[in-house]
Design a protein around this motif. Structure first.
Motif, PDB file in Angstrom:
ATOM      1  N   ARG A  47       0.828  -1.213   0.000  1.00 63.73           N
ATOM      2  CA  ARG A  47       0.000   0.000   0.000  1.00 63.73           C
ATOM      3  C   ARG A  47       0.858   1.257   0.000  1.00 63.73           C
ATOM      4  NH1 ARG A  47      -2.668  -2.855   3.993  1.00 63.73           N
ATOM      5  NH2 ARG A  47      -2.070  -1.335   5.585  1.00 63.73           N
ATOM      6  N   GLU A  48       1.975   1.230   0.741  1.00 66.33           N
ATOM      7  CA  GLU A  48       2.862   2.392   0.799  1.00 66.33           C
ATOM      8  C   GLU A  48       3.529   2.665  -0.537  1.00 66.33           C
ATOM      9  OE1 GLU A  48       5.542   1.406   3.972  1.00 66.33           O
ATOM     10  OE2 GLU A  48       3.956   1.574   5.496  1.00 66.33           O
ATOM     11  N   ARG A  49       3.797   1.628  -1.308  1.00 68.73           N
ATOM     12  CA  ARG A  49       4.473   1.773  -2.606  1.00 68.73           C
ATOM     13  C   ARG A  49       3.507   1.998  -3.764  1.00 68.73           C
ATOM     14  NH1 ARG A  49       9.512   2.855  -2.398  1.00 68.73           N
ATOM     15  NH2 ARG A  49       9.717   2.010  -4.463  1.00 68.73           N
ATOM     16  N   TRP A  50       2.208   1.764  -3.513  1.00 75.95           N
ATOM     17  CA  TRP A  50       1.211   1.835  -4.586  1.00 75.95           C
ATOM     18  C   TRP A  50       1.079   3.263  -5.091  1.00 75.95           C
ATOM     19  CZ3 TRP A  50      -1.094  -2.334  -6.764  1.00 75.95           C
ATOM     20  CH2 TRP A  50      -2.084  -2.071  -7.715  1.00 75.95           C
ATOM     21  N   ASN A  51       1.176   3.410  -6.398  1.00 70.39           N
ATOM     22  CA  ASN A  51       1.025   4.705  -7.057  1.00 70.39           C
ATOM     23  C   ASN A  51      -0.018   4.525  -8.148  1.00 70.39           C
ATOM     24  OD1 ASN A  51       1.225   6.856  -8.879  1.00 70.39           O
ATOM     25  ND2 ASN A  51       3.413   7.103  -8.536  1.00 70.39           N
ATOM     26  N   PRO A  52      -1.227   5.109  -7.989  1.00 70.54           N
ATOM     27  CA  PRO A  52      -2.277   4.903  -8.989  1.00 70.54           C
ATOM     28  C   PRO A  52      -1.873   5.288 -10.409  1.00 70.54           C
ATOM     29  CG  PRO A  52      -3.185   5.886  -7.014  1.00 70.54           C
ATOM     30  CD  PRO A  52      -1.688   5.897  -6.850  1.00 70.54           C
ATOM     31  N   GLU A  53      -1.039   6.287 -10.555  1.00 68.83           N
ATOM     32  CA  GLU A  53      -0.604   6.666 -11.909  1.00 68.83           C
ATOM     33  C   GLU A  53       0.253   5.576 -12.533  1.00 68.83           C
ATOM     34  OE1 GLU A  53       1.147  10.532 -12.233  1.00 68.83           O
ATOM     35  OE2 GLU A  53      -0.438  11.451 -11.042  1.00 68.83           O
ATOM     36  N   ARG A  54       1.049   4.917 -11.727  1.00 65.63           N
ATOM     37  CA  ARG A  54       1.941   3.871 -12.228  1.00 65.63           C
ATOM     38  C   ARG A  54       1.295   2.500 -12.227  1.00 65.63           C
ATOM     39  NH1 ARG A  54       7.448   1.722  -9.497  1.00 65.63           N
ATOM     40  NH2 ARG A  54       8.092   0.435 -11.228  1.00 65.63           N
ATOM     41  N   HIS A  55       0.511   2.195 -11.176  1.00 66.43           N
ATOM     42  CA  HIS A  55      -0.027   0.849 -10.988  1.00 66.43           C
ATOM     43  C   HIS A  55      -1.484   0.690 -11.406  1.00 66.43           C
ATOM     44  CE1 HIS A  55       3.319   0.945  -7.925  1.00 66.43           C
ATOM     45  NE2 HIS A  55       3.637  -0.091  -8.678  1.00 66.43           N
ATOM     46  N   GLY A  56      -2.241   1.759 -11.421  1.00 66.09           N
ATOM     47  CA  GLY A  56      -3.662   1.668 -11.734  1.00 66.09           C
ATOM     48  C   GLY A  56      -4.501   1.727 -10.478  1.00 66.09           C
ATOM     49  N   GLU A  57      -5.751   1.320 -10.592  1.00 64.11           N
ATOM     50  CA  GLU A  57      -6.707   1.434  -9.497  1.00 64.11           C
ATOM     51  C   GLU A  57      -7.012   0.109  -8.806  1.00 64.11           C
ATOM     52  OE1 GLU A  57      -7.810   4.343  -8.387  1.00 64.11           O
ATOM     53  OE2 GLU A  57      -6.603   5.323  -9.919  1.00 64.11           O
ATOM     54  N   MET A  58      -6.467  -0.983  -9.325  1.00 62.41           N
ATOM     55  CA  MET A  58      -6.801  -2.292  -8.771  1.00 62.41           C
ATOM     56  C   MET A  58      -5.748  -3.313  -9.154  1.00 62.41           C
ATOM     57  SD  MET A  58      -9.810  -3.451 -11.437  1.00 62.41           S
ATOM     58  CE  MET A  58     -10.542  -1.828 -11.492  1.00 62.41           C
ATOM     59  N   PHE A  59      -5.919  -4.514  -8.621  1.00 57.71           N
ATOM     60  CA  PHE A  59      -5.126  -5.660  -9.034  1.00 57.71           C
ATOM     61  C   PHE A  59      -5.899  -6.460 -10.075  1.00 57.71           C
ATOM     62  CE2 PHE A  59      -2.952  -5.476  -4.796  1.00 57.71           C
ATOM     63  CZ  PHE A  59      -1.646  -5.489  -5.256  1.00 57.71           C
ATOM     64  N   ILE A  60      -5.157  -7.223 -10.849  1.00 58.52           N
ATOM     65  CA  ILE A  60      -5.724  -8.262 -11.705  1.00 58.52           C
ATOM     66  C   ILE A  60      -5.230  -9.588 -11.139  1.00 58.52           C
ATOM     67  CG2 ILE A  60      -5.850  -9.265 -14.023  1.00 58.52           C
ATOM     68  CD1 ILE A  60      -7.055  -6.442 -13.877  1.00 58.52           C
ATOM     69  N   ALA A  61      -6.151 -10.462 -10.735  1.00 59.90           N
ATOM     70  CA  ALA A  61      -5.805 -11.797 -10.251  1.00 59.90           C
ATOM     71  C   ALA A  61      -5.747 -12.714 -11.466  1.00 59.90           C
ATOM     72  CB  ALA A  61      -6.852 -12.285  -9.259  1.00 59.90           C
ATOM     73  N   ALA A  62      -4.635 -13.435 -11.608  1.00 58.54           N
ATOM     74  CA  ALA A  62      -4.462 -14.289 -12.787  1.00 58.54           C
ATOM     75  C   ALA A  62      -3.547 -15.460 -12.452  1.00 58.54           C
ATOM     76  CB  ALA A  62      -3.868 -13.469 -13.934  1.00 58.54           C
ATOM     77  N   PRO A  63      -3.661 -16.544 -13.217  1.00 60.41           N
ATOM     78  CA  PRO A  63      -2.762 -17.689 -13.008  1.00 60.41           C
ATOM     79  C   PRO A  63      -1.311 -17.264 -13.205  1.00 60.41           C
ATOM     80  CG  PRO A  63      -4.527 -18.253 -14.531  1.00 60.41           C
ATOM     81  CD  PRO A  63      -4.589 -16.771 -14.312  1.00 60.41           C
ATOM     82  N   GLY A  64      -0.461 -17.697 -12.299  1.00 62.15           N
ATOM     83  CA  GLY A  64       0.958 -17.400 -12.424  1.00 62.15           C
ATOM     84  C   GLY A  64       1.699 -18.520 -13.115  1.00 62.15           C
ATOM     85  N   GLN A  65       2.879 -18.221 -13.582  1.00 64.53           N
ATOM     86  CA  GLN A  65       3.678 -19.199 -14.311  1.00 64.53           C
ATOM     87  C   GLN A  65       4.137 -20.356 -13.442  1.00 64.53           C
ATOM     88  OE1 GLN A  65       6.794 -16.767 -15.916  1.00 64.53           O
ATOM     89  NE2 GLN A  65       5.515 -15.956 -17.541  1.00 64.53           N
ATOM     90  N   ASN A  66       4.128 -20.165 -12.108  1.00 63.33           N
ATOM     91  CA  ASN A  66       4.583 -21.217 -11.199  1.00 63.33           C
ATOM     92  C   ASN A  66       3.429 -22.014 -10.595  1.00 63.33           C
ATOM     93  OD1 ASN A  66       3.549 -19.251  -9.544  1.00 63.33           O
ATOM     94  ND2 ASN A  66       5.388 -18.997  -8.312  1.00 63.33           N
ATOM     95  N   GLY A  67       2.214 -21.809 -11.114  1.00 61.96           N
ATOM     96  CA  GLY A  67       1.067 -22.556 -10.610  1.00 61.96           C
ATOM     97  C   GLY A  67       0.383 -21.930  -9.415  1.00 61.96           C
ATOM     98  N   PHE A  68       0.817 -20.739  -8.995  1.00 58.86           N
ATOM     99  CA  PHE A  68       0.192 -20.029  -7.890  1.00 58.86           C
ATOM    100  C   PHE A  68      -0.668 -18.897  -8.447  1.00 58.86           C
ATOM    101  CE2 PHE A  68       4.324 -21.117  -5.514  1.00 58.86           C
ATOM    102  CZ  PHE A  68       3.834 -22.343  -5.124  1.00 58.86           C
ATOM    103  N   LEU A  69      -1.521 -18.351  -7.606  1.00 61.06           N
ATOM    104  CA  LEU A  69      -2.340 -17.207  -7.993  1.00 61.06           C
ATOM    105  C   LEU A  69      -1.517 -15.936  -7.842  1.00 61.06           C
ATOM    106  CD1 LEU A  69      -5.103 -16.110  -8.857  1.00 61.06           C
ATOM    107  CD2 LEU A  69      -5.698 -15.963  -6.423  1.00 61.06           C
ATOM    108  N   TRP A  70      -1.449 -15.141  -8.897  1.00 63.60           N
ATOM    109  CA  TRP A  70      -0.689 -13.897  -8.880  1.00 63.60           C
ATOM    110  C   TRP A  70      -1.658 -12.722  -8.920  1.00 63.60           C
ATOM    111  CZ3 TRP A  70       4.073 -14.183 -12.661  1.00 63.60           C
ATOM    112  CH2 TRP A  70       4.909 -15.243 -12.285  1.00 63.60           C
TER     113      TRP A  70
END
Length: 134
Positions: free
Chosen positions: A23-46
């Motif tokens: 949260r401290e590093r989050w910058n809406p201009e750089r990161h956007g307004e939300m996360f996208i949850a998606a399958p990761g390359q290692n089989g975990f949720l990213w």
């Protein structure tokens, strides 16, 4: 850049708090307004910052004519992805279908890995650490 590893609990509404470090590093201009949850390359949720996910998505070969491998990858990634906006307390609600697919409930480990977060069970993380040490 996101760093660190954290244990957080999913609440009764399937929400998880974003680590304070994130949260401290989050910058809406750089990161956007939300996360996208998606399958990761290692089989975990990213969890990807919205703008970073879009940036990577734009680099994936697409168009009317693509290789079968790219087509399968696009289908696997985008059909299973979900937008997960922050609530007023900095939590995100992970869709039930993704929690079930990745076996996430109760306490989860959140690994901050440079430009995204990875969500795993404590058991999965312990197994991964043991394999790295072997």
């Amino acid at each position: 850049m996101f760093l660190g590893e954290f244990q957080h609990s999913l609440d009764s509404k399937q929400r998880v708090a974003s680590p304070a470090e994130v949260r401290e590093r989050w910058n809406p201009e750089r990161h956007g307004e939300m996360f996208i949850a998606a399958p990761g390359q290692n089989g975990f949720l990213w969890l990807w910052p919205e703008k970073k996910f879009e940036e990577y998505a734009d680099r994936i070969e697409s168009g009317l004519v693509t290789t079968e491998e790219v087509t399968r990858f696009n289908r696997r990634l985008f059909s299973r992805a979900a937008r997960v906006p922050f609530d007023s307390a900095g939590r995100v609600r992970i869709p039930d279908r993704l929690l079930a697919e990745y076996g996430l409930s109760g306490t989860i480990v959140i690994s901050a890995v440079r430009d995204h977060l990875e969500l795993v069970t404590p058991e999965q993380r312990a197994k991964e650490l043991a394999e790295e040490a072997a």
